[in-house]
Scaffold this motif. Sequence first.
Motif, PDB file in Angstrom:
ATOM      1  N   LEU A 196       3.053   5.797   7.668  1.00  0.00           N
ATOM      2  CA  LEU A 196       2.990   6.249   6.275  1.00  0.00           C
ATOM      3  C   LEU A 196       3.295   7.732   6.134  1.00  0.00           C
ATOM      4  N   TYR A 200       5.195   9.682   3.161  1.00  0.00           N
ATOM      5  CA  TYR A 200       4.331  10.475   2.284  1.00  0.00           C
ATOM      6  C   TYR A 200       3.727  11.602   3.119  1.00  0.00           C
ATOM      7  N   THR A 237       6.017  -0.220  -3.461  1.00  0.00           N
ATOM      8  CA  THR A 237       5.206  -0.304  -2.254  1.00  0.00           C
ATOM      9  C   THR A 237       6.112  -0.427  -1.040  1.00  0.00           C
ATOM     10  N   LEU A 239       6.124  -0.608   3.288  1.00  0.00           N
ATOM     11  CA  LEU A 239       5.328  -0.878   4.480  1.00  0.00           C
ATOM     12  C   LEU A 239       6.060  -0.344   5.697  1.00  0.00           C
ATOM     13  N   GLU A 243       2.527   1.442  10.859  1.00  0.00           N
ATOM     14  CA  GLU A 243       1.351   2.077  10.276  1.00  0.00           C
ATOM     15  C   GLU A 243       0.068   1.383  10.749  1.00  0.00           C
ATOM     16  N   TYR A 246      -2.716  -1.197   8.587  1.00  0.00           N
ATOM     17  CA  TYR A 246      -2.528  -2.616   8.262  1.00  0.00           C
ATOM     18  C   TYR A 246      -3.095  -3.540   9.330  1.00  0.00           C
ATOM     19  N   ASN A 257      -1.491   1.224   0.529  1.00  0.00           N
ATOM     20  CA  ASN A 257      -1.362   2.606   0.986  1.00  0.00           C
ATOM     21  C   ASN A 257      -2.432   3.542   0.399  1.00  0.00           C
TER      22      ASN A 257
END
Length: 258
Positions: A196, A200, A237, A239, A243, A246, A257
């Motif tokens: 992620l 971000y 969204t 994925l 990450e 999850y 998220n």
Amino acid sequence: MPAHKQTTYTIHPIVMGTKVFDKGMMTYQHDYGTPYTIPIYTWYLKGGDKTILVDTGEMQPIVSPDRELAIGGPIHTFEEGLALHGLAPRDVDVVLHTHLHNDHCENDYKCANAKIYVHQKELEHIHAPHPLDFRYLEDYIEDVEENGQLVVLDGDTDVLPGIRMIHTPAHTAGGMSILVQTPDGPVLICGFCTILENLYPPIEVRAMEMDVIPPGTHLDVNQAYDILVQAKSLAPTLLPLHEPRYAAMDVIPADPNS
């Protein structure tokens, strides 16, 4: 006439392996020297009339308390992971490949009844890899190739109702992201190996006027950056393939998220 009802899917992440390495393998130019454990997922797309997987994970995953603690969830073999959903490898109808690095395709040969979708550039690279890209091992796809199970793509393709594969060569030349229609709206399973934080970034990265962090392994870093920025416009969204958060989820919620 009544409107045609769109096919939608729920997305179920199943951990079928891990890697322990330097975090900089994920986050280009950031956090080098930080030990990091990533999960390797198979994503089960439940819906419609076919059993669909995105990638197939590792053949012989290392299962240890330390690794499970690091990712926050259990690690399964391919058979164990499918059995959680009442499935066996023979039940798989479709495999959609983000790319053909070994940890994403080691169990393909077990899916004897499946059609396996892959970009043609991934086949080119797995059969003639550059010395730097040791993650391609053709042994893992020779059986399904000889059996005529491969469906070879050369660009963006609507492969099934509610599922589109989109060419996103940020990590590998034939990387494909999977746009999945869910009851909560479209979700993009990224076709490049990221977490992620890549999509971000923390405030100190954004302060440098960077909107994303390219994957640590890439073909062209500028192109990879641009592809990640573009990916963020394809669905609300996203994925990332590795990450950790999850690993403890049975099904991806509306906002995984948060």
